[in-house]
Design an enzyme around this catalytic site. Structure first.
Site, PDB file in Angstrom:
ATOM      1  N   CYS A   1      26.777  25.733 -22.952  1.00 23.95           N
ATOM      2  CA  CYS A   1      25.480  26.324 -23.310  1.00 23.95           C
ATOM      3  C   CYS A   1      24.590  25.295 -24.013  1.00 23.95           C
ATOM      4  CB  CYS A   1      25.702  27.548 -24.201  1.00 23.95           C
ATOM      5  SG  CYS A   1      24.195  28.220 -24.918  1.00 23.95           S
TER       6      CYS A   1
ATOM      7  N   CYS B   1      23.480  26.405 -27.469  1.00 26.43           N
ATOM      8  CA  CYS B   1      24.574  26.264 -28.449  1.00 26.43           C
ATOM      9  C   CYS B   1      24.642  24.840 -28.977  1.00 26.43           C
ATOM     10  CB  CYS B   1      25.902  26.651 -27.806  1.00 26.43           C
ATOM     11  SG  CYS B   1      25.967  28.357 -27.191  1.00 26.43           S
TER      12      CYS B   1
END
Length: 416
Positions: A21, A24
């Site tokens: 991600c 993230c």
């Protein structure tokens, strides 16, 4: 398993992430700063992170559906963080939610200090009562949004007099307003609607939060980012802002239940909603429950003009535009696609030509090949025969000549 068994004894702030991600990865340095800030301040909150793809069972247990997901785990309760992913905002959320749901205000000095510190302040005033029990339950649920306090009647500033005790009041916009169960319905719904100032700056995140208040319509004043105060646009911007603030304050009793007032810098969001260009500055009313919007028929120059416009929206006399019908959705998809393409070309023409020109070129070549393909399988053979000098008539004449020569040969051998 060790975390699952021991987490009930501590307060945890956990980042559920996925290794692939991008958001993230962007959060990682911020998360490190959050941990350092909380540790330095002596906070009891423990900060950690968990790979939600590796521990999918644990993630499902906490209702993780996207990445990154930030949760504060406090006993049996799990609070979602939905604010901006900045260090200060996450730390403020952590300090608020990790503490008691209702904080006491023991003195007038503390009460006045909190009034100066918070733009919106919810306070329960009184002793033990069923209303206080409801207030604590609501505070436990909505602590993710705002602070909740309690005070005795003696701790109130002398200038404040509540109509009855016990009572729940919200202090904001230089005044205070009390909860009335018969007029306002449930305490949770009332607090949820009152947790914003009467007039505020609205951005994409605030608009998302407003969608959870139960109010469906927002009166927005769209303006340029920093208009010159001496320019005609600057004068109009100041006047419109002043009018909307006046309505938000003086007509609160009429409009507060249904409308939220504010302004939005720029016009990109409004243009996307109406699928066109809106004049800036301007006044627009949005109904986020069905994506309808309302525009005044003429210029909004006086307080009476604005009040008349809002009243017309309430009684249905002002025309509604937009909506969430199928046709409108298709139009919005087409508009968004066109806007995306145009923005790419404006920001980087070369990249735009590569992204959209190359596929179009390939498709054009494929279409050309299909349209010019041979429909007759014998046409190629005929063309080859023509290039070799043969036609149907010439082929027949050659066959006749072969028959004639064969006949002469046989006759010759029969005679001899």
């Amino acid at each position: 398993n060790r975390f699952k068994d021991t987490r009930m004894n501590d307060i945890w702030l956990v980042d559920f992430y996925a290794p692939w991600c991008g958001y993230c990865k962007k959060l990682e340095p911020v998360w490190a700063d959050v941990g350092a800030e909380l540790k330095a301040s002596g906070s009891p909150v423990r900060v950690g992170k968990m790979d939600a793809t590796a521990y999918s069972g644990m993630s499902s247990e906490f209702g993780v559906r996207g990445y990154p997901t930030i949760k504060l785990l406090k006993g049996e309760l799990a609070y979602n963080y939905k604010g901006p992913r900045t260090k200060d905002d996450i730390v403020e959320f952590t300090n608020r939610v990790s503490g008691p749901a209702v904080r006491p205000l023991p003195s007038k000095q503390m009460f006045e200090h909190m009034l100066k510190r918070h733009d919106v302040l919810f306070v329960y005033v009184g002793g033990e009562s069923p209303l206080k029990e409801k207030y604590i339950d609501v505070a436990t649920e909505l602590i993710v949004y705002t602070y909740f306090f309690s005070a005795s009647e003696e701790a109130l500033p002398e200038s404040m007099a509540l109509p009855e005790i016990p009572s729940v009041a919200v202090f904001k916009d230089g005044s205070y307003f009390t909860y009335d169960e018969y007029e306002d319905g449930s305490l949770s719904s009332w607090i949820n609607k009152e947790r914003f100032q009467g007039y505020l700056q609205i951005d994409g995140f605030t608009l998302y939060e407003l969608g959870e208040t139960g109010k469906k319509s927002y009166i927005l004043h769209s303006k340029l980012h920093h208009p010159s105060p001496d320019s005609p646009v600057g004068h109009l911007t100041v006047r419109l802002k002043s009018l909307i603030q006046m309505v938000a304050k003086d007509y609160r009793q009429h409009f507060n239940r249904d409308f939220q007032f504010g302004h939005m810098d720029g016009s990109d969001y409004i243009n996307s909603l109406i699928m066109g260009e809106v004049k800036v500055p301007s006044v627009i009313i949005l109904n986020t429950s069905n994506e309808q919007y309302f525009l005044p028929d003429g210029p909004t120059e006086t307080l009476e003009d604005l009040v008349s416009f809002i009243t017309g929206v309430l009684n249905g006399s002002v025309q509604a535009y937009g909506g969430d019908g199928i046709v409108q959705r298709v139009k919005r998809i087409a508009f968004d696609a066109r806007s995306t393409i145009m923005s790419v070309f404006r920001s980087s023409p070369v990249l735009g030509c590569f992204l959209f020109g190359l596929p179009l070129g390939v498709i054009s070549l494929m279409c050309y090949g299909i349209c010019t393909a041979d429909s007759d399988p014998d046409a190629g053979d005929m063309e080859l025969m023509k290039r070799e000098g043969f036609t149907d008539e010439e082929e027949e004449e050659e066959d006749d000549e072969e028959q004639r020569l064969l006949g002469e040969y046989l006759n010759h051998h029969c005679l001899y």
